[in-house]
Design an enzyme around this catalytic site. Structure first.
Site, short mmCIF file in Angstrom:
data_model
loop_
_atom_site.label_atom_id
_atom_site.label_comp_id
_atom_site.label_asym_id
_atom_site.label_seq_id
_atom_site.Cartn_x
_atom_site.Cartn_y
_atom_site.Cartn_z
N ARG A 241 0.83 -1.20 0.00
CA ARG A 241 0.00 0.00 0.00
C ARG A 241 0.87 1.25 0.00
NH1 ARG A 241 -2.43 -1.39 6.03
NH2 ARG A 241 -2.62 -3.59 5.47
N ASP B 166 0.44 5.43 1.42
CA ASP B 166 -0.39 6.28 2.28
C ASP B 166 -1.02 7.45 1.52
OD1 ASP B 166 -0.23 4.94 4.66
OD2 ASP B 166 1.64 5.90 5.27
N ARG C 168 10.01 7.44 4.87
CA ARG C 168 9.75 8.80 5.37
C ARG C 168 10.50 9.09 6.66
NH1 ARG C 168 3.33 8.87 5.06
NH2 ARG C 168 3.66 10.76 6.29
#
Lengths: 245, 245
Positions: free
Chosen positions: B51, B53, B198
């Site tokens: 996935r 975000d 991140r």
């Protein structure tokens, strides 16, 4: 009262163009709303170098307004940027003579137009370039450009709705640069009529595709009829790049 | 039944991430809605490499799905692209072995992260790069990168919410390139934990700014505590760039 001149940029995607229209989100409305707040409810009218249509972007639009506020020049940029939405930015602000006028004092303007020639769908450029998935003959486009440069009556290259009488304009420079799958047109002139850059781009793309011959440009100009030129290229490929005074 | 593998890109701006969530616009939901229409109301489940975000972009996400439709390989791309919204594109489609799995068969993934160092507000990159208006010491960042490369337990560099037990991953390559006011990080590894890229970016930016020393990275890794690493950099600078099988 001080007259402030500001250089601004905006992403045209989220706007119904520059100019105020009731019930629509426009660049002018957003900036005037911020200025009104800064002036405790007092309306402050802004004047731009010219309007831009829905979807059209600005890298270097110029506006002016009059203000009684005593804010240091360098503080204006931060004060406006923090209150303006993310899709409008102020890059420069300076106090100018009260005789300065963002529209009437323009000496020349530069527009750019981005065209993506790639055949694939490009999710990142969909609002920022015109997708035109064809092979283009750049030399033919360059030949056509030579006929557009200079001083001409551009009646054939402006919207039939244009109300301005004098349609003579001077184009100082047009060039086209290829960067990978993208081409960028650059237009510098003393003024541009309504839709003029987009109609020139539409016509130059016809030339690039061989639908029109470069040598037909002089006769298109002579016909002074919007129908003789090519289609109006879409707004989202167009950037008001710089305004010179 | 045929298993189709597709390479897709999407602009993450308009999505609440990749994965279906009730009442929210997601990439999976949009693609499954188009496939359902193509399959006359039959639900078709798609499987992605992983996935992404909210706000995170994909240049080369990979999905697979099973279909009884007899559509030539090259027609799939056009069929999907015309029905998908403008912010999702299919670049490649091929029939693969029914044993292929977009998630379980991943050998390595590449992520990129764009950071804008310019001090000015940039209306065109607001959804596509992280604005970080500071001077960075690129050599210090490069020194820190050396400590992140290789096989480590990345517990300190993943969201504390991560449920996966095994947090050992191998990073084959990290580099940072400066292009004018922009820097681009590139990460290639055999897998990445939740928020791992991140958090690595947030930590590397701390190093670049001198808040953290490059040589502290080994001890951050050793602490196996999310709180020892830097902030999670925002999603809109991140791109899932390529997935290798």
């Amino acid at each position: 009262m001080k007259r402030m001149k500001c250089i601004i940029s905006y992403d045209g995607t989220g706007f119904f163009g520059y100019q105020i229209q009731p019930g629509k989100r426009t660049v002018q409305q957003e900036i005037e709303a911020v200025l009104k707040r800064m002036h405790k409810g007092e309306e402050v009218r802004i004047y731009a170098s010219g309007r831009t249509d829905a979807g059209v972007h600005a890298q270097g639009q110029v506006i002016h307004f009059d203000t009684p506020l005593e804010i240091a020049q360098e503080r204006w940029i931060a004060a406006l940027n923090t209150q303006l939405p993310e899709d409008i930015a102020v890059h420069h602000a300076e106090a100018v003579s009260p005789k300065f006028h963002a529209r009437y004092d323009v000496v020349s303007k530069e527009y750019r137009y981005r065209v993506m020639l790639g055949r694939g769908k490009n999710v990142f450029l969909r609002h920022y370039a015109h997708f035109y998935p064809y092979s283009l003959n750049i030399e033919a486009i360059e030949a056509a450009i030579q006929h557009l440069k200079g001083t001409h009556d551009f009646t054939s290259f402006c919207s039939a709705k244009t109300e301005i009488e004098d349609k003579v304009r001077t184009i100082y420079e047009i060039d086209v640069q290829q960067q990978g799958e993208e081409i960028i047109f650059r237009f510098i002139g003393n003024g541009f009529l309504y839709n003029m850059v987009r109609i020139m781009v539409g016509t130059l793309l016809d030339v690039g595709q061989g639908k029109l011959h470069a040598d037909e440009i002089p006769s298109i100009l002579k016909q002074m009829d919007r129908r003789s030129a090519g289609k109006t290229a879409p707004g989202h490929g167009l950037y008001l790049w710089q305004v010179n005074y």
